[in-house]
Design a protein around this motif. Structure first.
Motif, PDB file in Angstrom:
ATOM      1  N   VAL A 132     -13.486 -12.262  53.132  1.00 57.30           N
ATOM      2  CA  VAL A 132     -12.452 -13.455  53.258  1.00 57.30           C
ATOM      3  C   VAL A 132     -12.807 -14.533  54.474  1.00 57.30           C
ATOM      4  O   VAL A 132     -13.973 -14.571  55.619  1.00 57.30           O
ATOM      5  N   GLU A 133     -12.466 -15.880  54.064  1.00 59.26           N
ATOM      6  CA  GLU A 133     -13.180 -16.968  54.463  1.00 59.26           C
ATOM      7  C   GLU A 133     -11.730 -17.452  55.779  1.00 59.26           C
ATOM      8  O   GLU A 133     -11.554 -17.805  55.090  1.00 59.26           O
ATOM      9  N   ILE A 134     -12.330 -17.589  57.253  1.00 56.35           N
ATOM     10  CA  ILE A 134     -11.850 -17.791  58.348  1.00 56.35           C
ATOM     11  C   ILE A 134     -12.033 -19.104  58.433  1.00 56.35           C
ATOM     12  O   ILE A 134     -13.048 -19.669  59.150  1.00 56.35           O
ATOM     13  N   THR A 157      -9.681 -24.517  63.014  1.00 53.52           N
ATOM     14  CA  THR A 157     -10.096 -22.906  63.406  1.00 53.52           C
ATOM     15  C   THR A 157      -9.847 -23.900  65.071  1.00 53.52           C
ATOM     16  O   THR A 157     -10.335 -25.350  65.043  1.00 53.52           O
ATOM     17  N   THR A 180      -3.985 -17.587  56.140  1.00 57.69           N
ATOM     18  CA  THR A 180      -5.736 -17.784  55.025  1.00 57.69           C
ATOM     19  C   THR A 180      -4.821 -17.874  53.731  1.00 57.69           C
ATOM     20  O   THR A 180      -3.908 -16.710  53.820  1.00 57.69           O
ATOM     21  N   GLU A 191      -4.603 -17.744  62.606  1.00 54.34           N
ATOM     22  CA  GLU A 191      -5.570 -17.067  61.054  1.00 54.34           C
ATOM     23  C   GLU A 191      -5.467 -16.904  60.613  1.00 54.34           C
ATOM     24  O   GLU A 191      -5.589 -16.958  59.104  1.00 54.34           O
ATOM     25  N   THR A 235     -10.010  -7.480  60.549  1.00 55.28           N
ATOM     26  CA  THR A 235     -10.682  -8.819  61.134  1.00 55.28           C
ATOM     27  C   THR A 235     -11.021  -9.540  62.440  1.00 55.28           C
ATOM     28  O   THR A 235     -11.539  -9.804  62.695  1.00 55.28           O
ATOM     29  N   GLU A 274      -9.604 -18.234  49.642  1.00 59.90           N
ATOM     30  CA  GLU A 274     -10.178 -18.150  50.373  1.00 59.90           C
ATOM     31  C   GLU A 274     -11.098 -16.144  50.563  1.00 59.90           C
ATOM     32  O   GLU A 274     -11.895 -15.947  51.326  1.00 59.90           O
ATOM     33  N   VAL A 275     -10.355 -15.842  49.696  1.00 54.48           N
ATOM     34  CA  VAL A 275     -10.793 -13.823  49.919  1.00 54.48           C
ATOM     35  C   VAL A 275     -11.884 -14.075  48.640  1.00 54.48           C
ATOM     36  O   VAL A 275     -11.076 -13.925  47.156  1.00 54.48           O
TER      37      VAL A 275
END
Length: 475
Positions: free
Chosen positions: A248-250, A266, A236, A232, A226, A240-241
């Motif tokens: 995957v959402e960060i 973030t 996770t 980060e 990633t 969020e996966v």
């Protein structure tokens, strides 16, 4: 026509007279006085005393000049101490953190710089005494004693505080503006892992029991797949996966501030992103998912199922990225550990005696770093052992000094994983903007200058030049 009033911050004529004499009638005390037009427009008498007429007038002039600098606006004057200014600046920064405009980790960093460097150096000065030469000298000393990065942080803080002083009218110019920029030694060029080094690293982690126990092999796989930062990755959660879509959402990161482990947004808005995962990263996540999860659990949880501390994880990763060396190196480490325990010393005590980081003792005793005769001689000296009188130990050192396969990974730090991802995308033909979006960086220039490893040779360039200049007449 009435007389024009005195301008604010100025004074009228100075009068001086004798206020005390001795037994012989000689003047021993004089008083000087003038009317001063204060910041609120009112005329006020200002007085000073001296043993002579000249001394009294000189004292009054100094007092009037200082008062002129204290043209008060709001909460600050030129006569306030810089500590007071720094208190106001820190309070304003706290407000920006509360509003989500600044990071709480930045506040922690700035408070450390204020406590350790800035307040001791300039805190007791008056704002009006903060001249450019004085600030330049202070920053030069900080650079010499603590390094250029710390000096840059201090420069930014002092400059921000003095801007606040200008806005409040306590001074007319920011003295930091003319201070020379702080230059550090050029950074090493970006370096990423080769395919062979990635393979060796993953094999090394899988064979390292402590690394496996710390759940590092999968974490490193996730980071390589990633390009995310450690914070980060640790922030996770499973919700969020999307394993079906392979994404995957960060949106969050984990930060350590004093007394608290914080899951926050973030670093910047550019850090909020949805990333597509390579198949091998999806396979790793599927394996972990099959073991049983809850959607609000972090992917890489601590022993209690909560969020992991990024500082502790970085420490574990630093240790793992100094892989276990040869058998000879591990044997030497065990011998040195035994000698330390015989004299009843802790690693911390030895590190303090030598001025080394405590982790260095640990790496030596676990055979994770290459050693030489001088290093071991310095170490065992704290155990009251003379290396020249121990031929057995010398033989172990000679064997341990031989090259090992793990030495190829000794240069790696955690950020190299992020650079490896960036460089792989660069070599695959992705634009700098696409790579910056993958890494969650707002500025493409940072991605290009700091994160893209440079290849030693570019065959495509030679081919392009051959096609451009393939003319016998040019030879």
């Amino acid at each position: 026509m009435p007389r024009a009033p005195l301008p604010i911050g100025t004074w009228g004529a100075i009068s001086t007279w004798v206020v005390q004499t001795d037994d012989k009638g000689q003047a021993v005390k004089h008083k000087s006085q003038a009317r001063f037009r204060d910041h609120d427009g009112r005329l006020r008498p200002v007085s000073a005393y001296g043993t002579t007429k000249t001394a009294a007038e000189r004292a009054l002039l100094k007092k009037l000049q200082d008062r002129a600098k204290t043209n008060q606006s709001g909460e600050l004057t030129a006569m306030h101490k810089i500590n007071h200014l720094l208190d106001l600046w820190e309070k304003r920064f706290e407000g920006l953190v509360a509003d989500g405009k600044r990071s709480p980790t930045s506040l922690v960093t700035y408070r450390r710089a204020l406590k350790n460097y800035i307040r001791p150096a300039v805190g007791e000065l008056r704002i009006g005494e903060a001249s450019t030469p004085r600030i330049d000298t202070v920053l030069s000393k900080i650079k010499t004693n603590a390094g250029a990065p710390t000096a840059k942080t201090c420069r930014a803080i002092i400059s921000g505080a003095m801007k606040l002083a200008v806005r409040y009218g306590a001074t007319s110019v920011n003295p930091v503006r003319e201070v020379d920029a702080i230059e550090a030694k050029p950074k090493n060029p970006p370096r990423s892992l080769t395919t062979e080094e990635v393979t060796l690293l993953r094999k090394s982690l899988a064979a390292d029991d402590r690394a496996v126990q710390a759940d590092l092999p999968d974490l490193v796989t996730f980071m390589l797949g990633t390009g995310v930062r450690i914070g980060e990755a640790l922030a996770t959660v499973w919700s969020e996966v999307n394993l079906e879509a392979g994404t995957v959402e960060i949106t969050y990161t984990i930060a350590r501030i004093p007394g608290e482990l914080l899951r926050k947004t973030t670093k910047s808005r550019a850090g909020e992103r949805v990333l597509s995962l390579p198949r091998w990263a999806v396979a790793m996540l599927r394996t972990r998912h099959a073991a049983g999860i809850r959607l609000d659990d972090p992917i890489f949880a601590d022993a209690l199922g909560g969020f992991r501390d990024p500082s502790n994880t970085r420490r574990s990763l630093r240790t793992a990225l100094s892989p276990v060396g040869s058998t000879a190196r591990r044997n030497l480490g065990q011998s040195l550990q035994t000698l330390r325990r015989k004299v009843c010393l802790t690693r911390k005590q030895v590190a303090e005696a030598l001025g080394w980081p405590q982790t260095k003792i640990e790496l030596i005793e676990t055979g994770r770093i290459k050693v030489d005769q001088q290093l071991v001689a310095d170490l065992v000296k704290t155990y009251n052992i003379n290396l020249e009188d121990s031929p057995t130990l010398q033989a172990e050192i000679e064997a341990a000094a031989q090259p090992a396969e793990s030495d190829k990974l000794a240069w790696i730090r955690s950020h190299a994983l992020r650079k490896t991802t960036a460089t792989a995308l660069d070599e695959a033909g992705h634009t700098a903007r696409q790579i910056a979006d993958q890494l969650g960086q707002a500025k493409v220039s940072i991605t290009q200058d700091v994160y893209l490893g440079r290849r030693a040779a570019n065959p495509a360039a030679a081919e392009a030049l051959e096609q451009a200049f393939d003319d016998p007449d040019l030879l």
